[in-house]
Write a protein that holds these residues in place. Structure first.
Motif, PDB file in Angstrom:
ATOM      1  N   VAL A   1      42.254  48.439  44.375  1.00 48.81           N
ATOM      2  CA  VAL A   1      42.223  47.076  44.898  1.00 48.81           C
ATOM      3  C   VAL A   1      42.726  47.043  46.334  1.00 48.81           C
ATOM      4  O   VAL A   1      42.153  46.342  47.183  1.00 48.81           O
ATOM      5  CB  VAL A   1      43.036  46.150  43.973  1.00 48.81           C
ATOM      6  CG1 VAL A   1      43.273  44.818  44.626  1.00 48.81           C
ATOM      7  CG2 VAL A   1      42.297  45.959  42.682  1.00 48.81           C
TER       8      VAL A   1
ATOM      9  N   ALA B   1      39.135  40.308  32.733  1.00 48.83           N
ATOM     10  CA  ALA B   1      38.944  41.049  33.977  1.00 48.83           C
ATOM     11  C   ALA B   1      37.469  41.077  34.366  1.00 48.83           C
ATOM     12  O   ALA B   1      37.121  40.963  35.543  1.00 48.83           O
ATOM     13  CB  ALA B   1      39.470  42.467  33.822  1.00 48.83           C
ATOM     14  N   TYR B   2      36.565  41.166  33.359  1.00 46.41           N
ATOM     15  CA  TYR B   2      35.136  41.166  33.657  1.00 46.41           C
ATOM     16  C   TYR B   2      34.702  39.817  34.233  1.00 46.41           C
ATOM     17  O   TYR B   2      33.947  39.744  35.198  1.00 46.41           O
ATOM     18  CB  TYR B   2      34.343  41.483  32.389  1.00 46.41           C
ATOM     19  CG  TYR B   2      32.858  41.427  32.594  1.00 46.41           C
ATOM     20  CD1 TYR B   2      32.220  42.417  33.333  1.00 46.41           C
ATOM     21  CD2 TYR B   2      32.094  40.388  32.086  1.00 46.41           C
ATOM     22  CE1 TYR B   2      30.868  42.364  33.558  1.00 46.41           C
ATOM     23  CE2 TYR B   2      30.747  40.330  32.306  1.00 46.41           C
ATOM     24  CZ  TYR B   2      30.133  41.318  33.040  1.00 46.41           C
ATOM     25  OH  TYR B   2      28.793  41.257  33.262  1.00 46.41           O
TER      26      TYR B   2
ATOM     27  N   LEU C   1      36.676  37.537  35.726  1.00 47.14           N
ATOM     28  CA  LEU C   1      37.284  37.264  37.034  1.00 47.14           C
ATOM     29  C   LEU C   1      36.734  38.174  38.112  1.00 47.14           C
ATOM     30  O   LEU C   1      36.752  37.829  39.288  1.00 47.14           O
ATOM     31  CB  LEU C   1      38.797  37.430  36.945  1.00 47.14           C
ATOM     32  CG  LEU C   1      39.513  36.374  36.144  1.00 47.14           C
ATOM     33  CD1 LEU C   1      40.948  36.764  35.929  1.00 47.14           C
ATOM     34  CD2 LEU C   1      39.444  35.046  36.856  1.00 47.14           C
ATOM     35  N   GLY C   2      36.250  39.350  37.734  1.00 49.22           N
ATOM     36  CA  GLY C   2      35.784  40.299  38.730  1.00 49.22           C
ATOM     37  C   GLY C   2      34.373  40.054  39.196  1.00 49.22           C
ATOM     38  O   GLY C   2      33.889  40.742  40.091  1.00 49.22           O
ATOM     39  N   ARG C   3      33.710  39.045  38.609  1.00 49.22           N
ATOM     40  CA  ARG C   3      32.332  38.791  39.011  1.00 49.22           C
ATOM     41  C   ARG C   3      32.270  38.318  40.454  1.00 49.22           C
ATOM     42  O   ARG C   3      33.104  37.548  40.912  1.00 49.22           O
ATOM     43  CB  ARG C   3      31.706  37.734  38.100  1.00 49.22           C
ATOM     44  CG  ARG C   3      31.353  38.261  36.746  1.00 49.22           C
ATOM     45  CD  ARG C   3      30.536  37.251  36.001  1.00 49.22           C
ATOM     46  NE  ARG C   3      31.213  35.982  35.934  1.00 49.22           N
ATOM     47  CZ  ARG C   3      30.689  34.889  35.413  1.00 49.22           C
ATOM     48  NH1 ARG C   3      29.475  34.937  34.922  1.00 49.22           N
ATOM     49  NH2 ARG C   3      31.356  33.763  35.384  1.00 49.22           N
ATOM     50  N   ARG C   4      31.256  38.738  41.142  1.00 48.10           N
ATOM     51  CA  ARG C   4      31.158  38.429  42.565  1.00 48.10           C
ATOM     52  C   ARG C   4      30.668  37.002  42.803  1.00 48.10           C
ATOM     53  O   ARG C   4      30.973  36.385  43.809  1.00 48.10           O
ATOM     54  CB  ARG C   4      30.211  39.431  43.230  1.00 48.10           C
ATOM     55  CG  ARG C   4      30.296  39.487  44.720  1.00 48.10           C
ATOM     56  CD  ARG C   4      29.584  40.695  45.249  1.00 48.10           C
ATOM     57  NE  ARG C   4      30.433  41.875  45.169  1.00 48.10           N
ATOM     58  CZ  ARG C   4      31.372  42.154  46.058  1.00 48.10           C
ATOM     59  NH1 ARG C   4      31.584  41.355  47.054  1.00 48.10           N
ATOM     60  NH2 ARG C   4      32.089  43.227  45.947  1.00 48.10           N
TER      61      ARG C   4
ATOM     62  N   ALA D   1      45.042  44.251  34.805  1.00 49.63           N
ATOM     63  CA  ALA D   1      43.596  44.076  34.927  1.00 49.63           C
ATOM     64  C   ALA D   1      43.258  42.625  35.272  1.00 49.63           C
ATOM     65  O   ALA D   1      42.498  42.353  36.210  1.00 49.63           O
ATOM     66  CB  ALA D   1      42.921  44.489  33.616  1.00 49.63           C
ATOM     67  N   VAL D   2      43.863  41.676  34.539  1.00 47.04           N
ATOM     68  CA  VAL D   2      43.578  40.264  34.802  1.00 47.04           C
ATOM     69  C   VAL D   2      44.170  39.838  36.143  1.00 47.04           C
ATOM     70  O   VAL D   2      43.529  39.110  36.926  1.00 47.04           O
ATOM     71  CB  VAL D   2      44.116  39.406  33.639  1.00 47.04           C
ATOM     72  CG1 VAL D   2      43.949  37.944  33.946  1.00 47.04           C
ATOM     73  CG2 VAL D   2      43.385  39.745  32.369  1.00 47.04           C
TER      74      VAL D   2
ATOM     75  N   GLY E   1      42.075  41.026  38.977  1.00 38.48           N
ATOM     76  CA  GLY E   1      40.863  40.217  39.061  1.00 38.48           C
ATOM     77  C   GLY E   1      41.130  38.880  39.735  1.00 38.48           C
ATOM     78  O   GLY E   1      40.351  38.437  40.596  1.00 38.48           O
TER      79      GLY E   1
ATOM     80  N   GLN F   1      39.674  37.291  43.309  1.00 37.35           N
ATOM     81  CA  GLN F   1      39.096  35.949  43.460  1.00 37.35           C
ATOM     82  C   GLN F   1      39.828  35.138  44.530  1.00 37.35           C
ATOM     83  O   GLN F   1      39.197  34.424  45.316  1.00 37.35           O
ATOM     84  CB  GLN F   1      39.149  35.206  42.125  1.00 37.35           C
ATOM     85  CG  GLN F   1      38.144  35.704  41.122  1.00 37.35           C
ATOM     86  CD  GLN F   1      36.727  35.517  41.591  1.00 37.35           C
ATOM     87  OE1 GLN F   1      36.417  34.581  42.301  1.00 37.35           O
ATOM     88  NE2 GLN F   1      35.864  36.449  41.219  1.00 37.35           N
TER      89      GLN F   1
END
Lengths: 172, 101
Positions: free
Chosen positions: A73, A157-158, A160-163, B75-76, B79, B83
């Motif tokens: 990150v 996480a999937y 929130l990680g979306r673009r 992980a969260v 994320g 954002q």
């Protein structure tokens, strides 16, 4: 055994110094390296306390997997020199005083509670077999709950990680 | 072995206090997450120390559960950090104080 005591205090000193450095650095990647050193020192302490399985997990999962997430990150954000300057602007020395006093109060309360007994650790090793037998015996429900927590973390996480999350802001 | 139990607990307490100070002082979300990691690791150290005191494997099981929580939280949290960076172009936690969606 005096050798184990020396190793414990050396590892504890390394852990404390590197943690303090990790929390006070301006540059995120330097702080991450110090944090990894701190976690490795914790792994040595776990090993000395007779928990080899926990020491291995600390190295593999904490210092390996979780810290690699942080490194990815930090690389993705690509902050560089402007980020360091911004951090230097945010983090004036006077900001440390009040939180440090608050946490020192808590710390001395804890020292006061702990200083009543003088117990030496027996130092017997608790191997992976004992841990596994207990983990999949009485604690099997905790394992199931942990698996559900990991699944929820994965889904979160999937999501929130979306673009394109901010494009469908009105839909949700 | 002759490591006193309260020295292990004391180390865990000092590490927890350093992490707590970091959470309060820092404004950068990366450093706040790292400080939370320090605090969780200190809790794990306390569990392992107490488990070693009574020769029980329960402390290590609690450490593994803490490890699971730390993994899910990171992980969260990372994320959310991505954002916030995408939306505000900053990783200042005060930017995300409005929660207006």
């Amino acid at each position: 055994m005096i050798l184990e005591q020396i190793l414990f205090y050396v590892a504890a000193t390394v852990s404390l110094v590197s943690t303090i450095l990790a929390v006070t650095r301006h540059n995120a990647s330097h702080a991450l390296i110090y944090l990894i050193i701190s976690l490795l020192a914790s792994a040595i302490i776990f090993f000395l306390l007779g928990a080899p399985f926990a020491a291995i997990l600390e190295v593999v999962i904490y210092a390996g997997a979780i810290m690699v997430l942080f490194v990815f990150v930090v690389m993705m954000l690509n902050l560089g020199a402007p980020g360091v300057n911004q951090e230097r602007e945010w983090l004036r020395p006077s900001m440390w005083i009040f939180p440090a006093i608050l946490t020192l109060v808590l710390f001395f309360e804890m020292v006061f509670v702990l200083s009543s007994s003088a117990v030496l650790l027996p130092g017997e090793e608790i191997g992976p077999k004992q841990v596994g037998l207990l983990l999949f015996g009485p604690y099997v429900l905790a394992v199931e709950i942990a698996s559900m927590l990991l699944l929820a973390g994965l889904v979160g996480a999937y999501h929130l990680g979306r673009r394109y999350l901010d494009q469908d802001r009105g839909a949700g | 072995m002759s490591i006193p139990m309260e020295h292990g607990l004391l180390l865990a307490g000092i590490l927890f206090c350093i992490g707590l100070t970091g959470v309060i002082v820092r404004r950068n979300i990366i450093f706040i997450l790292m400080s939370i990691e320090v605090m969780l690791n200190a809790c794990g150290l306390a569990f392992i120390t107490v488990g070693a005191r009574w020769g029980a494997a329960d402390g290590q099981i609690m450490f593994m559960l803490i490890l699971t929580i730390a993994a899910a939280e990171v992980a969260v949290g990372l994320g959310l950090l991505l954002q916030v960076h995408r939306r505000f172009h900053s990783i200042d936690i005060d930017q995300a104080s409005s929660l207006r969606g």
